[in-house]
Design an enzyme around this catalytic site. Structure first.
Site, PDB file in Angstrom:
ATOM      1  N   GLU A 161       0.869  -1.184   0.000  1.00  0.00           N
ATOM      2  CA  GLU A 161       0.000   0.000   0.000  1.00  0.00           C
ATOM      3  C   GLU A 161       0.907   1.236   0.000  1.00  0.00           C
ATOM      4  O   GLU A 161       2.019   1.200   0.574  1.00  0.00           O
ATOM      5  CB  GLU A 161      -0.852  -0.012   1.275  1.00  0.00           C
ATOM      6  CG  GLU A 161      -1.625   1.246   1.576  1.00  0.00           C
ATOM      7  CD  GLU A 161      -2.169   1.273   3.019  1.00  0.00           C
ATOM      8  OE1 GLU A 161      -1.472   0.799   3.940  1.00  0.00           O
ATOM      9  OE2 GLU A 161      -3.308   1.752   3.188  1.00  0.00           O
ATOM     10  N   ASN A 201      -6.920   6.424  -1.387  1.00  0.00           N
ATOM     11  CA  ASN A 201      -5.862   5.461  -1.116  1.00  0.00           C
ATOM     12  C   ASN A 201      -6.130   4.304  -2.063  1.00  0.00           C
ATOM     13  O   ASN A 201      -7.081   3.545  -1.849  1.00  0.00           O
ATOM     14  CB  ASN A 201      -5.926   5.021   0.357  1.00  0.00           C
ATOM     15  CG  ASN A 201      -4.743   4.143   0.741  1.00  0.00           C
ATOM     16  OD1 ASN A 201      -4.059   3.606  -0.134  1.00  0.00           O
ATOM     17  ND2 ASN A 201      -4.504   3.996   2.031  1.00  0.00           N
ATOM     18  N   LYS A 226      -9.508   2.237  -1.527  1.00  0.00           N
ATOM     19  CA  LYS A 226      -9.659   1.654  -0.189  1.00  0.00           C
ATOM     20  C   LYS A 226     -10.998   2.022   0.441  1.00  0.00           C
ATOM     21  O   LYS A 226     -11.349   3.195   0.557  1.00  0.00           O
ATOM     22  CB  LYS A 226      -8.507   2.132   0.697  1.00  0.00           C
ATOM     23  CG  LYS A 226      -8.414   1.467   2.054  1.00  0.00           C
ATOM     24  CD  LYS A 226      -7.136   1.911   2.753  1.00  0.00           C
ATOM     25  CE  LYS A 226      -6.935   1.235   4.092  1.00  0.00           C
ATOM     26  NZ  LYS A 226      -5.659   1.688   4.739  1.00  0.00           N
ATOM     27  N   GLU A 259      -5.782   8.668   8.063  1.00  0.00           N
ATOM     28  CA  GLU A 259      -6.358   8.227   6.786  1.00  0.00           C
ATOM     29  C   GLU A 259      -7.766   8.775   6.598  1.00  0.00           C
ATOM     30  O   GLU A 259      -8.158   9.080   5.462  1.00  0.00           O
ATOM     31  CB  GLU A 259      -6.359   6.702   6.683  1.00  0.00           C
ATOM     32  CG  GLU A 259      -4.962   6.118   6.587  1.00  0.00           C
ATOM     33  CD  GLU A 259      -4.966   4.687   6.120  1.00  0.00           C
ATOM     34  OE1 GLU A 259      -4.429   3.831   6.840  1.00  0.00           O
ATOM     35  OE2 GLU A 259      -5.483   4.396   5.037  1.00  0.00           O
ATOM     36  N   CYS A 308      -4.755  -2.891   3.033  1.00  0.00           N
ATOM     37  CA  CYS A 308      -4.430  -2.788   4.437  1.00  0.00           C
ATOM     38  C   CYS A 308      -5.572  -3.087   5.408  1.00  0.00           C
ATOM     39  O   CYS A 308      -5.917  -4.240   5.590  1.00  0.00           O
ATOM     40  CB  CYS A 308      -3.817  -1.417   4.718  1.00  0.00           C
ATOM     41  SG  CYS A 308      -2.768  -1.468   6.158  1.00  0.00           S
ATOM     42  N   ASN A 358       0.493  -1.067   5.207  1.00  0.00           N
ATOM     43  CA  ASN A 358       1.444  -0.361   6.080  1.00  0.00           C
ATOM     44  C   ASN A 358       0.840  -0.470   7.470  1.00  0.00           C
ATOM     45  O   ASN A 358      -0.180   0.187   7.741  1.00  0.00           O
ATOM     46  CB  ASN A 358       1.534   1.139   5.732  1.00  0.00           C
ATOM     47  CG  ASN A 358       2.252   1.444   4.443  1.00  0.00           C
ATOM     48  OD1 ASN A 358       3.282   2.095   4.447  1.00  0.00           O
ATOM     49  ND2 ASN A 358       1.709   1.003   3.319  1.00  0.00           N
TER      50      ASN A 358
HETATM   51  N1  ING Z   1      -2.935   0.398   8.730  1.00  0.00           N
HETATM   52  C1  ING Z   1      -3.367  -0.381   9.828  1.00  0.00           C
HETATM   53  C2  ING Z   1      -4.035  -1.695   9.444  1.00  0.00           C
HETATM   54  O1  ING Z   1      -5.230  -1.891   9.450  1.00  0.00           O
HETATM   55  C3  ING Z   1      -4.459  -0.453  12.003  1.00  0.00           C
HETATM   56  C4  ING Z   1      -4.208   0.412  10.777  1.00  0.00           C
HETATM   57  C5  ING Z   1      -3.410  -1.054  12.679  1.00  0.00           C
HETATM   58  C6  ING Z   1      -5.749  -0.659  12.420  1.00  0.00           C
HETATM   59  C7  ING Z   1      -3.671  -1.868  13.795  1.00  0.00           C
HETATM   60  C8  ING Z   1      -6.026  -1.456  13.546  1.00  0.00           C
HETATM   61  C9  ING Z   1      -4.988  -2.069  14.221  1.00  0.00           C
HETATM   62  O2  ING Z   1      -3.238  -2.586   9.214  1.00  0.00           O
HETATM   63  C10 ING Z   1      -3.601   0.769   7.604  1.00  0.00           C
HETATM   64  N2  ING Z   1      -2.913   1.521   6.733  1.00  0.00           N
HETATM   65  O3  ING Z   1      -4.765   0.454   7.414  1.00  0.00           O
END
Ligand code: ING
Length: 319
Positions: A47, A110, A127, A146, A171, A196
């Site tokens: 991503e 995104n 996304k 985001e 993601c 990411n």
């Molecule tokens: N990053 C993370 C993901 O869903 C996240 C955001 C991390 C949400 C950990 C919940 C827990 O992997 C992106 N870019 O969506």
């Protein structure tokens, strides 16, 4: 004759703010050459693979925000990747920040694209599940804006490609069962997902030690419950002081891992994926026509969250 797709993980290590698109595209090309050398027909990149993960910063200057977005795809900076794809006959999935024009208005997505082995864009995805928050939250070690910088997409499509049916997600989408099921209901055989994912999740730091486990769990579940291949690819390592997970992997319709990156740097790994293996699940355990009961699922579409009933209880009232 099995329908094999030799699919490569094109994991990236960190992209720092000062790294140019030209420098990053050179890294992506190096990974594509490595993949081609071992017979890959498709390579999957992360991503937002052209820049550092900029939603970690609160920015107010529109030009500064726009500097992380692509106005055209390919552009002069990204064209070498498309040319190499054409030369080597290797298609690719690429995540990037898209600056679109809609009815004369600027819209930021995104996004990801699917490029075939001739170097032609054959699909684009935007996304749907945007995690994080919209306003500046200074209490966090780093932001996850985001919801501020992107407009959500509204559909999960599939594309006939690479001898099968290919879907795309990005993601956070991989954490939601609906992502895979909507594509599963369109006959998807391979779902490509760049990500990411910071190790630290500010709202729930107790999850940090489980970030790799949750990454894999979500994709293994999606693969098994829809009888499809899932390819997840990280941008990993410490970007501008923030550590993100690696864990790029290729998961079979059985839910088993068949390939994985081991580092948190630029790394290529390969799996020979037999798309016909999907049928072993899609025609038996997860034969949707035979087993699904949509009449019992209405709440999944009717409700966004725990819509509290008049008496404050979220559960459905029995007829
Ligand atoms: N990053 C993370 C993901 O869903 C996240 C955001 C991390 C949400 C950990 C919940 C827990 O992997 C992106 N870019 O969506």
């Amino acid at each position: 004759m099995p329908r094999y797709v030799n699919v490569a993980l094109g994991q990236l290590g960190p992209i720092q703010r000062q790294h140019s698109r030209t420098q990053v595209v050179a890294r992506l090309c190096a990974l594509m050459r490595e993949a081609h050398a071992v017979g890959a027909q498709l390579i999957v990149y992360p991503e937002l693979a052209l820049t550092t993960f900029f939603p970690r910063w609160y920015m107010q200057d529109e030009d500064e925000i726009d500097s992380f977005f692509e106005r055209e795809m390919p552009s002069a900076a990204t064209l070498p990747l498309f040319e190499l794809a054409h030369k080597l006959g290797v298609g690719f999935y690429l995540g990037y920040a898209e600056l679109a024009q809609e009815q004369g208005n600027k819209v930021r997505y995104n996004s990801s694209i699917l490029v075939d082995r001739s170097g032609t864009i054959i699909a684009k995805y935007r996304k749907v599940h945007l995690p994080g928050h919209r306003e500046h939250e200074p209490w966090r070690r780093f932001q996850h804006l985001e919801k501020r910088y992107f407009t959500p997409g509204r559909r999960f499509d599939v594309t006939p490609a690479f001898g099968g049916v290919v879907g795309m997600a990005l993601c956070n989408d991989r954490r939601w069962a609906e992502t895979y099921r909507v594509m599963g209901l369109q006959g998807v055989e391979m779902v490509l997902i760049g990500y990411n994912t910071p190790v630290h999740n500010a709202p729930a730091p107790q999850h940090d030690d489980l970030s790799l486990f949750h990454n894999q769990l979500a994709m293994q579940a999606g693969a098994y419950q829809n009888g499809c291949w899932v390819v997840g690819v990280a941008k990993a390592g410490v970007e501008e002081g923030v550590d993100s997970i690696g864990g790029s992997c290729i998961i079979a319709p059985s839910g088993e891992l068949v390939a994985r990156c081991l580092s948190k740097d630029d790394e290529m790994a390969l799996a020979r994926s037999d798309l016909d293996f999907c049928a072993v699940y899609q025609k038996t355990t997860f034969n949707f026509d035979l087993h699904r009961r949509p009449e019992a699922y209405a709440m999944i579409v009717q409700r966004k969250g725990l819509t509290l009933a008049a008496d404050g209880t979220p559960w459905a009232t029995a007829e």
